[in-house]
Design a protein around this motif. Structure first.
Motif, mmCIF file in Angstrom:
data_model
loop_
_atom_site.group_PDB
_atom_site.id
_atom_site.type_symbol
_atom_site.label_atom_id
_atom_site.label_comp_id
_atom_site.label_asym_id
_atom_site.label_seq_id
_atom_site.Cartn_x
_atom_site.Cartn_y
_atom_site.Cartn_z
ATOM 1 N N VAL A 187 0.892 -1.054 0.111
ATOM 2 C CA VAL A 187 0.007 0.032 0.021
ATOM 3 C C VAL A 187 0.812 1.152 0.234
ATOM 4 N N HIS A 188 0.741 2.108 -1.256
ATOM 5 C CA HIS A 188 1.201 3.533 -1.053
ATOM 6 C C HIS A 188 0.653 4.370 -0.289
ATOM 7 N N LEU A 189 0.850 4.693 0.739
ATOM 8 C CA LEU A 189 0.145 5.689 1.452
ATOM 9 C C LEU A 189 -0.065 7.109 1.065
ATOM 10 N N GLY A 190 1.203 7.544 0.660
ATOM 11 C CA GLY A 190 1.087 9.122 0.247
ATOM 12 C C GLY A 190 1.205 10.211 1.367
ATOM 13 N N VAL A 191 0.759 11.343 1.094
ATOM 14 C CA VAL A 191 0.790 12.453 1.880
ATOM 15 C C VAL A 191 -0.609 12.331 3.006
ATOM 16 N N GLU A 192 -0.213 12.378 4.169
ATOM 17 C CA GLU A 192 -1.235 12.426 5.227
ATOM 18 C C GLU A 192 -1.988 13.760 5.356
ATOM 19 N N GLN A 217 -6.917 4.367 14.636
ATOM 20 C CA GLN A 217 -6.524 5.581 14.109
ATOM 21 C C GLN A 217 -6.991 5.891 12.528
ATOM 22 N N ALA A 218 -7.874 6.757 12.428
ATOM 23 C CA ALA A 218 -8.375 6.982 11.202
ATOM 24 C C ALA A 218 -7.817 8.060 10.201
ATOM 25 N N MET A 219 -7.449 7.726 9.185
ATOM 26 C CA MET A 219 -6.492 8.645 8.271
ATOM 27 C C MET A 219 -6.958 8.913 6.884
ATOM 28 N N LEU A 220 -6.467 9.942 6.267
ATOM 29 C CA LEU A 220 -6.811 10.182 4.828
ATOM 30 C C LEU A 220 -5.368 10.670 4.291
ATOM 31 N N HIS A 221 -5.116 9.925 3.284
ATOM 32 C CA HIS A 221 -3.832 10.151 2.397
ATOM 33 C C HIS A 221 -4.118 10.543 1.033
ATOM 34 N N GLU A 222 -3.327 11.679 0.346
ATOM 35 C CA GLU A 222 -3.334 11.638 -1.101
ATOM 36 C C GLU A 222 -2.407 10.797 -1.377
ATOM 37 N N THR A 223 -2.683 10.107 -2.488
ATOM 38 C CA THR A 223 -1.900 8.826 -3.053
ATOM 39 C C THR A 223 -1.267 9.354 -4.391
ATOM 40 N N ALA A 224 -1.939 10.267 -4.939
ATOM 41 C CA ALA A 224 -1.759 10.804 -6.371
ATOM 42 C C ALA A 224 -2.418 12.157 -6.733
ATOM 43 N N SER A 229 -7.099 8.112 -0.275
ATOM 44 C CA SER A 229 -7.487 6.760 0.354
ATOM 45 C C SER A 229 -7.483 6.985 1.746
ATOM 46 N N LEU A 230 -8.481 6.133 2.393
ATOM 47 C CA LEU A 230 -8.939 5.925 3.734
ATOM 48 C C LEU A 230 -8.027 4.869 4.145
ATOM 49 N N ASN A 231 -7.390 5.265 5.548
ATOM 50 C CA ASN A 231 -6.566 4.269 6.065
ATOM 51 C C ASN A 231 -6.682 4.106 7.441
ATOM 52 N N LEU A 232 -6.964 2.987 7.872
ATOM 53 C CA LEU A 232 -7.071 2.600 9.279
ATOM 54 C C LEU A 232 -6.214 1.690 9.970
ATOM 55 N N PHE A 233 -5.579 2.196 10.933
ATOM 56 C CA PHE A 233 -4.450 1.839 11.734
ATOM 57 C C PHE A 233 -4.952 1.027 13.094
ATOM 58 N N LYS A 234 -4.471 -0.110 13.540
ATOM 59 C CA LYS A 234 -4.625 -0.603 14.938
ATOM 60 C C LYS A 234 -3.235 -0.547 15.452
ATOM 61 N N LEU A 240 -6.979 -1.614 7.427
ATOM 62 C CA LEU A 240 -8.136 -1.294 6.368
ATOM 63 C C LEU A 240 -7.678 -0.235 5.492
ATOM 64 N N SER A 241 -7.528 -0.540 4.243
ATOM 65 C CA SER A 241 -7.301 0.510 3.419
ATOM 66 C C SER A 241 -8.194 0.690 2.035
ATOM 67 N N GLN A 242 -8.889 1.710 1.770
ATOM 68 C CA GLN A 242 -9.603 1.819 0.527
ATOM 69 C C GLN A 242 -9.680 3.144 -0.086
ATOM 70 N N LYS A 243 -9.654 3.183 -1.466
ATOM 71 C CA LYS A 243 -9.445 4.319 -2.180
ATOM 72 C C LYS A 243 -11.030 4.757 -2.198
ATOM 73 N N VAL A 244 -10.741 6.097 -1.832
ATOM 74 C CA VAL A 244 -12.076 7.263 -1.857
ATOM 75 C C VAL A 244 -12.588 7.215 -3.169
#
Length: 702
Positions: A187-192, A217-224, A229-234, A240-244
Motif C-alpha cells: 500500500v502506497h500511503l502518500g501524503v497524510e 486511528q483513521a487517516m486520509l492520504h493523498e496517493t496521487a 485513500s482512507l486508511n485505518l491503523f490498529k 484497512l485501506s480503501q480508495k476514496v
C-alpha cells in the motif's frame, strides 16, 4: 468515432438461450478513441460481404461497446476451433470475439489484449498508463483462469468483547468469527491529510446490527493527483485501506457522529462488508467528514476544490451530505406523512403474460426508450426500429399494436435514441442515432414519419424537452432542443427544413466547456440544464444568460426533472439523486433571480450501504429520476431504478429531511425506464428489456 488504436478480424458471437450463437461469420474488431479523455470503445462490425447468421433477428451490422471495467473483458483459448478469444459482458449479455490461431493471429491477440487492458486502466484510474508498471494495468484484461486472485485476508483481528453502544443504538451482535480485512500489501500511503481517533464497527447482516471491532486511528492520504485513500491503523498495523470513490456510497450519520460506507469484498466471502467509523468528539467528526467530502469531490472532478469552488458555493456543496439540516414542509410544518409500498406480484398473471408476450412479435431487439402519454393512456416503447403501443389498464398494460418500422422519409429505417410525445399525444418526436442535426416528426394516427426537421447548418441536437412541463397536453408544437454547448427553440411552423428560432437560443463559447447533458422545463417555460461537471444552470428565458449556476457535487448529471412551479429540482447522477430547493428566503426562485449565497442546502438521496448489502447490489447506476406528474397536483413521490430494482422516495418526507425512508421493489429483469402514470402516483410504468409492466403502490398508514 475517433482514431483507431488496433484492428483485427475474426468471428463474433453472443450467448442466447444458454448457447453460444454466431452473429457475424466475418467481422472486424477495432479499438478507438472517443471524443472524451480516458474513454475508449470497442467497435465490432460485420464485413461488407459477411453473412449475418442471425439476420432474421434484425442484427445490426455494427455494435459499439465501452471499454470499462464493468464489462469484465477476458482472454480465453478455444482449442476446438483453434482460436484465441475475448469475452465480455454488456448490459447483462455475454459476447465473444474469436481470432484464428496462427503466428500472426497470436501476435494480434496479444496486442489486442494489451490495448484493452491499457484502455480500461486509463478509464478506471483517469491517468495515462505510460509510467505505470505492466502488472498494474495488465489485470484489466486477464487470461481466463489467471484473473487476479481475490485478496486474501491479513492476520485476523480478534473480535473484541467490549460492550459499548453501536452507531445505531442496537445491541452488539455476538459472533465467534474474526473480522477479515482485504490484503493490504503493498500500500502506497502518500501524503497524510488528517488523522483522528475513532471506533470501527462492522455491520452484521443476520442480526441487522453494527458490532464494534476495534479502536483505530483513521487517516486520509493523498496517493496521487486527485486520488485519495482512507486508511485505518490498529496500533502500528494497517488493517484497512480503501480508495476514496463513489463506490464507497458514503453515508454521513450526524446523530451518531459516524460515517458509514461499503467496503471491499474479502476473499471467500460473497458479502461486501459495511463499515462504520464512530468519532470520539464533534471536532474530529467535522474535520474528518469535511475533508472526506472534499477528497470525493476532487476525485470526481479532477480539480482542486479550493480553486474551483467559489466561497459562496462551498456551504452548498459541503452541506449536501449532511443529515442534520432542519427542513420543513411547504406550509412550514414538519408533519408525518403516509408511506406507499409496492404491491406483491400476481405471479400467475405475470407468467401467463410472459408466455404470450406481444413483444416477441417485435423482433430480437430489446426495449430501449419509453414515452408515457399525458392525454391518452398510452405508453410507447421503442424496441430497435419498431415501437410497441400499450394501453394502461387498472392493473397492467394491454398491448394494442405496433408501429412495425420506424423509417425516415426516404425509407431508411432507424432506431430512435430519444422519443417525446407532443401535441396532445398525437405526434411523436424522434431523434436519429446517426444524423445528429435531425428531428423526425411522426404522426401517430398514421404510424409514419411525415416530416424531418433540422436545427441549422451547424448545430447538433442531442436531446429535446417540451416548451413547458405540461405543453404536450396542449396543441403546442414548439419544443426545446439542446446540445453540449447550448439550447434553442424549435418551431415546426417556420418555412423550410431548418426550424431553429434564431432569436430564441443560448450558446456557450467552446472555451467555456459547458458540457451540457440534459434538461427539464417547468410549467412557466423556465429551463434547467445539467452538465458533465455536475453544474446545473437555471434560465427564465431561452435567449438570456443563466440566472443561477448551481455548482453540483462533481458528478455528471444524467437526468433532470423539476416541479411544475419550479421550486424544486431533481438531478440524477449515477450513484445518487440531488434534490435542490430553488426558493430563496425572499420567496423568489433561482430561475428568476441569482441565488448567490442564498442557496438552500440541497439533499443527497442515496441507497444506504446496509440496503446495498441486503439486496446484493454491488453497483448502483440510477436511471433518470422523475417526480409524479399531473397538472394541478402536488409532486409527492420520486421514482428511479438501478439494475432490477425500482426505488421510490416520499418527496414530502425528503423535504422534512427524512432521506432514507424509501421503498425498494425487485423486478424480473434490468429496468430500462420507469415513470409515474400521468395523474396517478400509485402506478409506476416500468419498461424491462423484454416486458412492460405496471407496478402498483398502496398507502401504508403510520
Amino acid at each position: 468515432g475517433g482514431d483507431e488504436l488496433v484492428r483485427c478480424s475474426g468471428m463474433f458471437y453472443d450467448r442466447y438461450l444458454g448457447q453460444k450463437r454466431c452473429l457475424y461469420m466475418d467481422a472486424s474488431a477495432s479499438i478507438r478513441y472517443t471524443t472524451r479523455q480516458y474513454e475508449f470503445e470497442l467497435v465490432v462490425a460485420a464485413h461488407e460481404d459477411s453473412e449475418l447468421v442471425e439476420s432474421e433477428n434484425d442484427q445490426p451490422k455494427v455494435m459499439v461497446f465501452p471499454l470499462t471495467a464493468s464489462e469484465s473483458f477476458m482472454r480465453y483459448s478455444n482449442a476446438e476451433e483453434d482460436a484465441i478469444g475475448f469475452t465480455w459482458t454488456h448490459e447483462g449479455r455475454a459476447f465473444y470475439f474469436e481470432i484464428q490461431s496462427s503466428s500472426t493471429g497470436n501476435r494480434m491477440a496479444g496486442l489486442f489484449q494489451n490495448t484493452i487492458a491499457r484502455c480500461i486502466f486509463e478509464n478506471t484510474n483517469r491517468v495515462p498508463h505510460d509510467n505505470v508498471p505492466v502488472e498494474e494495468w495488465a489485470v484489466y484484461c486477464p487470461v481466463e483462469g489467471q484473473r487476479a486472485a481475490p485478496p486474501t485476508p491479513q492476520k485476523a483481528m480478534p473480535t473484541p468483547q467490549k460492550a459499548v453502544p453501536t452507531p445505531h443504538k442496537a445491541p452488539i451482535a455476538t459472533t465467534s468469527s474474526p473480522v477479515k480485512y482485504p490484503d493490504l500489501s503493498p500500500v502506497h500511503l502518500g501524503v497524510e491529510l488528517v488523522s483522528v481517533r475513532a471506533e470501527l464497527y462492522m455491520f452484521d447482516q443476520p442480526s441487522g446490527e453494527f458490532r464494534i471491532v476495534s479502536d483505530v486511528q483513521a487517516m486520509l492520504h493523498e496517493t496521487a493527483d486527485f486520488e485519495f485513500s482512507l486508511n485505518l491503523f490498529k496500533e502500528a498495523e494497517l488493517v484497512l485501506s480503501q480508495k476514496v470513490s463513489n463506490n464507497m456510497h458514503l453515508h454521513m450519520d450526524k446523530e451518531h457522529k459516524s460515517v458509514i460506507w461499503m467496503g471491499i469484498r474479502v476473499a471467500d466471502n460473497p458479502v461486501i462488508p459495511v463499515w462504520s467509523l464512530v468519532f470520539s468528539n464533534s471536532e474530529s467528526e467535522s474535520a474528518f467528514k469535511e475533508l472526506l467530502q472534499r477528497c470525493l469531490w476532487e476525485t470526481n472532478r479532477r480539480e482542486d476544490f479550493s480553486e474551483s469552488v467559489k466561497d459562496e458555493d462551498r456551504a452548498w456543496v459541503q452541506g449536501a451530505s449532511r443529515d442534520d439540516v432542519e427542513m420543513e414542509d411547504d406550509d412550514g410544518r414538519v408533519e408525518d406523512v403516509d408511506m406507499m409500498d409496492f404491491e406483491e406480484d400476481d405471479n400467475d398473471r405475470r407468467l401467463s403474460r410472459d408466455s404470450v408476450s406481444p413483444l416477441k412479435a417485435l423482433g430480437a431487439d430489446e426495449n430501449q426508450e419509453m414515452a408515457v402519454g399525458m392525454v391518452n393512456d398510452r405508453a410507447y416503447v421503442v424496441r430497435g426500429s419498431q415501437i410497441g403501443v400499450f394501453k394502461q389498464g387498472e392493473n397492467d398494460l394491454e398491448y394494442l399494436t405496433k408501429i412495425p418500422i420506424v423509417q425516415t422519409a426516404d425509407g431508411t429505417k432507424f432506431c430512435p435514441t430519444q422519443v417525446m410525445l407532443s401535441e396532445q399525444d398525437s405526434k411523436l418526436l424522434l431523434l436519429h442515432p446517426s444524423d445528429d442535426k435531425k428531428v423526425c416528426y411522426m404522426d401517430l394516427n398514421r404510424g409514419q414519419v411525415v416530416e424531418e426537421w433540422t436545427t441549422d447548418s451547424i448545430n447538433t441536437i442531442q436531446t429535446i424537452a417540451p416548451l413547458a412541463k405540461y405543453a404536450p397536453r396542449t396543441a403546442e408544437s414548439n419544443f426545446v432542443g439542446m446540445n453540449s454547448n447550448g439550447m434553442f427553440r424549435m418551431d415546426p411552423r417556420l418555412p423550410g427544413r431548418e426550424k431553429m428560432v434564431e432569436s430564441q437560443k443560448q450558446f456557450y463559447a467552446p472555451k467555456t466547456k459547458a458540457l451540457l447533458t440534459c434538461m427539464a422545463t417547468n410549467q412557466n417555460g423556465h429551463v434547467a440544464l445539467g452538465s458533465e461537471t455536475g453544474q446545473i444552470r437555471l434560465f427564465n428565458k431561452l435567449d438570456k444568460r443563466a440566472k443561477t449556476a448551481l455548482p453540483g457535487l462533481g458528478d455528471p448529471i444524467i437526468g433532470l426533472d423539476v416541479t411544475a412551479d419550479g421550486s424544486w429540482l431533481l438531478a440524477t447522477t449515477e450513484t445518487y439523486l440531488l434534490v435542490v430547493n430553488t426558493v430563496m428566503p425572499s420567496g423568489k426562485t433561482g430561475f428568476g433571480d441569482r441565488m448567490g449565497s442564498d442557496k438552500p442546502v440541497p439533499r443527497k438521496l442515496m441507497l444506504h450501504p446496509r440496503d446495498l448489502q441486503k439486496f446484493g447490489i454491488t453497483e448502483v447506476s440510477f436511471t433518470p429520476a422523475h417526480f409524479n406528474l399531473g397538472e394541478g397536483m402536488d409532486e409527492t413521490s420520486i421514482v428511479t431504478s438501478t439494475g432490477p430494482f425500482i426505488i421510490t422516495w416520499n418527496f414530502r418526507k425528503v423535504k422534512q429531511n427524512k432521506l432514507h425512508e424509501y421503498t425498494i421493489k425487485h423486478v424480473a429483469d434490468q429496468v430500462v425506464a420507469d415513470q409515474f402514470a400521468y395523474g396517478q402516483q400509485e402506478k409506476v410504468i416500468v419498461a424491462l428489456p423484454n416486458d412492460v409492466t405496471v407496478e402498483k403502490r398502496t398507502t401504508r398508514r403510520r
